[in-house]
Write a protein that holds these residues in place. Structure first.
Motif, PDB file in Angstrom:
ATOM      1  N   ARG A 403       0.809  -1.218   0.000  1.00 54.19           N
ATOM      2  CA  ARG A 403       0.000   0.000   0.000  1.00 54.19           C
ATOM      3  C   ARG A 403       0.845   1.272   0.000  1.00 54.19           C
ATOM      4  N   GLU A 404       1.878   1.307   0.814  1.00 55.23           N
ATOM      5  CA  GLU A 404       2.671   2.533   0.932  1.00 55.23           C
ATOM      6  C   GLU A 404       3.422   2.883  -0.351  1.00 55.23           C
ATOM      7  N   SER A 405       3.563   1.910  -1.248  1.00 54.21           N
ATOM      8  CA  SER A 405       4.294   2.165  -2.493  1.00 54.21           C
ATOM      9  C   SER A 405       3.364   2.462  -3.664  1.00 54.21           C
ATOM     10  N   ALA A 406       2.069   2.548  -3.420  1.00 51.55           N
ATOM     11  CA  ALA A 406       1.117   2.781  -4.508  1.00 51.55           C
ATOM     12  C   ALA A 406       1.453   4.061  -5.261  1.00 51.55           C
ATOM     13  N   GLY A 407       1.448   3.977  -6.580  1.00 48.85           N
ATOM     14  CA  GLY A 407       1.715   5.149  -7.408  1.00 48.85           C
ATOM     15  C   GLY A 407       3.170   5.500  -7.551  1.00 48.85           C
ATOM     16  N   ARG A 408       4.066   4.602  -7.087  1.00 47.18           N
ATOM     17  CA  ARG A 408       5.487   4.942  -7.107  1.00 47.18           C
ATOM     18  C   ARG A 408       6.299   3.953  -7.935  1.00 47.18           C
ATOM     19  N   LEU A 409       7.306   4.486  -8.612  1.00 47.66           N
ATOM     20  CA  LEU A 409       8.449   3.702  -9.045  1.00 47.66           C
ATOM     21  C   LEU A 409       9.542   3.963  -8.021  1.00 47.66           C
ATOM     22  N   LEU A 410      10.234   2.935  -7.573  1.00 43.51           N
ATOM     23  CA  LEU A 410      11.247   3.102  -6.525  1.00 43.51           C
ATOM     24  C   LEU A 410      12.620   3.063  -7.193  1.00 43.51           C
ATOM     25  N   MET A 411      13.230   4.237  -7.309  1.00 38.45           N
ATOM     26  CA  MET A 411      14.438   4.359  -8.114  1.00 38.45           C
ATOM     27  C   MET A 411      15.553   5.101  -7.396  1.00 38.45           C
ATOM     28  N   ALA A 412      15.477   5.147  -6.081  1.00 37.72           N
ATOM     29  CA  ALA A 412      16.570   5.734  -5.310  1.00 37.72           C
ATOM     30  C   ALA A 412      17.763   4.782  -5.318  1.00 37.72           C
ATOM     31  N   PRO A 413      18.964   5.296  -5.062  1.00 36.39           N
ATOM     32  CA  PRO A 413      20.124   4.403  -4.975  1.00 36.39           C
ATOM     33  C   PRO A 413      19.999   3.471  -3.769  1.00 36.39           C
ATOM     34  N   TYR A 414      20.706   2.366  -3.839  1.00 31.36           N
ATOM     35  CA  TYR A 414      20.698   1.375  -2.761  1.00 31.36           C
ATOM     36  C   TYR A 414      21.634   1.859  -1.660  1.00 31.36           C
ATOM     37  N   GLU A 415      21.068   2.206  -0.519  1.00 37.47           N
ATOM     38  CA  GLU A 415      21.855   2.770   0.574  1.00 37.47           C
ATOM     39  C   GLU A 415      21.410   2.194   1.912  1.00 37.47           C
ATOM     40  N   HIS A 416      22.110   2.651   2.966  1.00 40.14           N
ATOM     41  CA  HIS A 416      21.777   2.309   4.353  1.00 40.14           C
ATOM     42  C   HIS A 416      21.905   0.825   4.653  1.00 40.14           C
ATOM     43  N   ARG A 417      22.788   0.159   3.905  1.00 38.35           N
ATOM     44  CA  ARG A 417      23.213  -1.198   4.218  1.00 38.35           C
ATOM     45  C   ARG A 417      24.706  -1.105   4.504  1.00 38.35           C
ATOM     46  N   GLU A 418      25.121  -1.581   5.660  1.00 38.88           N
ATOM     47  CA  GLU A 418      26.468  -1.305   6.154  1.00 38.88           C
ATOM     48  C   GLU A 418      27.529  -2.158   5.463  1.00 38.88           C
ATOM     49  N   GLY A 419      28.615  -1.491   5.053  1.00 31.53           N
ATOM     50  CA  GLY A 419      29.756  -2.238   4.558  1.00 31.53           C
ATOM     51  C   GLY A 419      30.257  -3.199   5.620  1.00 31.53           C
ATOM     52  N   GLY A 420      30.630  -4.393   5.195  1.00 33.29           N
ATOM     53  CA  GLY A 420      31.017  -5.433   6.136  1.00 33.29           C
ATOM     54  C   GLY A 420      29.948  -6.492   6.311  1.00 33.29           C
ATOM     55  N   LEU A 421      28.762  -6.279   5.715  1.00 34.54           N
ATOM     56  CA  LEU A 421      27.705  -7.287   5.820  1.00 34.54           C
ATOM     57  C   LEU A 421      28.113  -8.620   5.204  1.00 34.54           C
ATOM     58  N   SER A 422      29.077  -8.589   4.294  1.00 35.47           N
ATOM     59  CA  SER A 422      29.533  -9.840   3.676  1.00 35.47           C
ATOM     60  C   SER A 422      30.110 -10.810   4.696  1.00 35.47           C
ATOM     61  N   GLN A 423      30.500 -10.308   5.851  1.00 32.36           N
ATOM     62  CA  GLN A 423      31.033 -11.189   6.890  1.00 32.36           C
ATOM     63  C   GLN A 423      29.940 -11.964   7.612  1.00 32.36           C
ATOM     64  N   GLU A 424      28.685 -11.497   7.505  1.00 37.20           N
ATOM     65  CA  GLU A 424      27.597 -12.135   8.258  1.00 37.20           C
ATOM     66  C   GLU A 424      26.455 -12.635   7.386  1.00 37.20           C
ATOM     67  N   LEU A 425      26.504 -12.380   6.080  1.00 27.73           N
ATOM     68  CA  LEU A 425      25.456 -12.839   5.182  1.00 27.73           C
ATOM     69  C   LEU A 425      26.037 -13.825   4.179  1.00 27.73           C
ATOM     70  N   SER A 426      25.213 -14.756   3.721  1.00 33.55           N
ATOM     71  CA  SER A 426      25.652 -15.629   2.634  1.00 33.55           C
ATOM     72  C   SER A 426      25.363 -15.007   1.283  1.00 33.55           C
ATOM     73  N   GLY A 427      24.653 -13.886   1.279  1.00 35.63           N
ATOM     74  CA  GLY A 427      24.384 -13.192   0.034  1.00 35.63           C
ATOM     75  C   GLY A 427      23.191 -12.275   0.162  1.00 35.63           C
ATOM     76  N   ILE A 428      22.869 -11.601  -0.953  1.00 39.29           N
ATOM     77  CA  ILE A 428      21.715 -10.707  -1.018  1.00 39.29           C
ATOM     78  C   ILE A 428      21.005 -10.948  -2.339  1.00 39.29           C
ATOM     79  N   VAL A 429      19.673 -11.053  -2.260  1.00 38.43           N
ATOM     80  CA  VAL A 429      18.866 -10.996  -3.474  1.00 38.43           C
ATOM     81  C   VAL A 429      17.840  -9.884  -3.309  1.00 38.43           C
ATOM     82  N   SER A 430      17.638  -9.155  -4.389  1.00 42.91           N
ATOM     83  CA  SER A 430      16.671  -8.069  -4.418  1.00 42.91           C
ATOM     84  C   SER A 430      15.307  -8.597  -4.812  1.00 42.91           C
ATOM     85  N   ASN A 431      14.279  -8.140  -4.117  1.00 39.86           N
ATOM     86  CA  ASN A 431      12.908  -8.378  -4.565  1.00 39.86           C
ATOM     87  C   ASN A 431      12.498  -7.151  -5.377  1.00 39.86           C
TER      88      ASN A 431
END
Length: 643
Positions: A403-431
């Motif tokens: 609902r909160e995204s109604a009427g929007r294309l979401l095209m901001a840059p990918y931010e606010h994910r901390e460098g170093g996450l590769s040490q604690e994640l097996s990966g990232i997939v975007s929805n």
């Protein structure tokens, strides 16, 4: 697919096989940012004839990509030979994966060493003797394919720089999950998206559209033969381009965990997918109830319904499926998304899943919320503890099915994910969004972050995405950045967005507001000139985008937003002119211009999203809260009597 590979710089030709006279050299833009890249000398011309030397068998897609790069650069003849001569008499391009003696020898001649990380590669080039040596060495076949993708980016003009690149991914899994509700992608869009991912050195596409009937509501039923055949074309495209096609089934809404027939239905479905080339599988148990059973047998087998019982039942099912995959020799491990797929709060569900789930099963997690405003290394570390293993981040960006995204294309840059996450994640997939092409700028950021999280630059990647969409055209790139700015707001499930709206345009408008309030006539004029230029850029951007964007489907997907943006730009231009007229004492003219601006704004605000294109339709949002409020407020910012 060829168009989708053009990520940054155009490929062109060279003439002679010798080093270009010394001038100042610059390192080409390479995307995603490599771990290490340095210039080692001047530019090298490829020459009209290149000799291709292969260490062992190179897969067809990698060889075809290298050949296409060379041909596009003006190489008229590609000969093959082995081994490399002691003295170079032409440009030799050496391809190989693993630790073959030919590769070791070629790398030694360039002063580099073989890659050691999975999917890693080395790309090095030197001018020597009467020719040149270019080496593409992969740790494995995937790494060699990534090297070829980098070659595509560094061959510019008529030369390749003398350089040395050593590169490898920070995270093992990088890509997208088609996991949204509403209209899912077409088979053609999936194939195009897979080619796009391949160009980014991604390696994963998860097929999990929520409203695909044979994967969720009718999961027990076999696919129709024609549908299975169509899926096979997508799987083939993925396999050829080093993208792991992961098939996800979503049995949760109706599964009976204790019924052997339901386990057999999953086995039958996976066997059918295995028959078209799928070797990675996934069971989704998200967005379901876990306080009730779907069959009486589950209560008899696992006790009264509840969080702990649900997790125990799910683990039993998943462990059986994991054992099947191991027995079948499938690639990697089973992936699952749990019913508690967000936050890291300890619960009976998480405790039971952690205790009972086979440690080989990969668990997905969306962060500290369904759509988190940020994700820190500490958050991911807490998820590791909560689920008993490193999690695979399902990042719900830029998905717009809520609902909160109604009427929007979401095209901001990918931010606010901390460098170093590769040490604690097996990966990232975007929805991503229902709009495949419009999702690409955000997906580029996510994949770049997963490749090199500590070297990631959000602003540079955002601009690289615009250049990619524009096929390098600077005017179209600028127009896209103007448009992206109006679609910058990134909502969460709450009221506070995690990306602000239209930061560039807001700065121009805020400056105009401040100047009008300052009483300084010169500052007012300058600020209104800047505002007028911004309005011109906004009004002109849609036509430039319509004519110049090369990514298939983008203009159609973005049509209502482009239409609205053009109207808002014209409205802002009239508003700036009205303020100018008011400052000059022409009250009647100002009133007329403000009225015309308001009329265009009303037309823009009345445009709706394309019916059925997204789960939640709504009025098109263009820099909302920035443009609309200023155009509404402008007549009250300057007062003169009508003349």
């Amino acid at each position: 697919m060829r168009k989708s590979r053009r990520l940054s710089l155009a490929l062109s030709a060279t003439l002679f096989a010798f080093a270009v006279p010394a001038t100042a050299q610059t390192l080409p833009a390479i995307f995603p940012a490599p771990v290490s890249a340095r210039l080692t000398g001047g530019d090298i011309a490829l020459g009209k004839t290149v000799v291709l030397v292969q260490a062992g068998a190179t897969d067809a897609e990698t060889e075809a990509l290298v050949r296409s790069v060379l041909t596009a650069a003006g190489v008229a003849q590609i000969r093959t030979a082995s081994p490399i001569p002691t003295r170079l008499d032409a440009t030799y391009v050496v391809l190989g994966a693993g630790d073959a003696p030919l590769i070791r020898g070629a790398l030694a001649r360039t002063g580099t060493v073989a890659p050691t990380h999975d999917e890693g590669y080395v790309l090095t080039s030197i001018a020597a003797d009467d020719g040149a040596l270019i080496v593409l060495a992969g740790k494995d076949a995937d790494g060699l394919f990534h090297a070829a993708q980098t070659l595509r980016q560094v061959v510019t003009g008529r030369e390749i720089p003398s350089l040395s690149i050593a590169d490898y991914p920070a995270m093992p899994v990088r890509g997208t999950i088609e996991g949204f509700y509403g209209k899912h992608w077409s088979m053609a869009e999936r194939i195009s998206h897979i080619g796009f991912l391949a160009g980014l050195k991604a390696n994963t596409y998860i097929y999990s559209p929520k409203d695909e009937p044979f994967a969720r509501d009718r999961w027990r039923e076999d696919y129709p033969a024609e549908t299975l055949k169509d899926l096979g074309t997508v799987v083939d495209a993925a396999n050829r381009q080093h993208i792991n096609f992961v098939y996800a089934i979503s049995p949760g809404p109706s599964i009976c965990y204790s019924d052997p027939a339901d386990l057999e239905a999953i086995r039958r479905k996976f066997k059918a997918l295995r028959g078209i080339g799928v070797h990675s599988f996934y069971v989704a148990l998200d967005d379901i109830e876990y306080t009730k059973w779907n069959c009486a047998g589950d209560e008899a087998a696992f006790g009264a319904p509840g969080e702990q019982a649900a997790a125990t039942a799910q683990a039993k099912l998943l462990n059986a499926v994991e054992a099947d995959l191991v027995a079948a020799g499938d690639r990697g491990s089973l992936t699952m998304v749990p019913t508690e797929y967000y936050n890291t709060t300890e619960s009976p569900y998480k405790a039971a899943l952690r205790a009972n789930l086979d440690p080989r099963v990969v668990v997905q997690w969306t962060g500290t919320d369904v759509v988190p405003s940020s994700i820190s290394v500490k958050d991911a570390r807490n998820a590791t503890r909560a689920f008993g293993r490193k999690t695979l981040l399902w990042d719900n960006y830029p998905v717009n099915d809520y609902r909160e995204s109604a009427g929007r294309l979401l095209m901001a840059p990918y931010e606010h994910r901390e460098g170093g996450l590769s040490q604690e994640l097996s990966g990232i997939v975007s929805n991503p969004m229902n709009q495949e092409a419009a999702s690409r700028p955000a997906v580029m950021g996510i994949v770049a972050f997963a490749w090199n999280d500590t070297g990631y630059d959000a602003a540079l990647t955002w601009r690289a995405a615009a250049r990619y969409m524009a096929n390098g055209d600077p005017r179209v790139t600028a127009a896209l950045l103007t448009f992206f700015d109006t679609q910058h707001l990134a909502p969460t499930f709450g009221g506070q967005p995690w990306q602000p709206q239209a930061p560039h345009l807001k700065a121009v408008i805020d400056h105009a507001r401040e100047a009008l309030a300052s009483g300084d006539a010169a500052a007012r004029r300058d600020a209104l000139k800047a505002l007028s230029r911004a309005a011109d850029d906004l009004a002109a951007a849609p036509d430039l985008i319509r004519a110049g964007v090369t990514v298939p489907g983008f203009v159609d997907e973005a049509r209502p937003w482009l239409d609205a943006t053009q109207l808002w730009g014209r409205s802002l231009k009239l508003t700036a002119s009205g303020l100018d007229a008011a400052l000059d004492g022409h009250g009647g003219t100002a009133t007329r211009l403000f009225a015309e601006a308001g009329g265009l704004a009303a037309q823009a605000a009345a445009i709706h999203s394309i019916p059925g294109a997204v789960r939640v339709d709504g009025p098109i949002k263009v820099a909302d809260g920035v443009l609309d409020s200023f155009i509404q407020d402008a007549p009250g910012l300057v007062y003169v009597a009508k003349n």
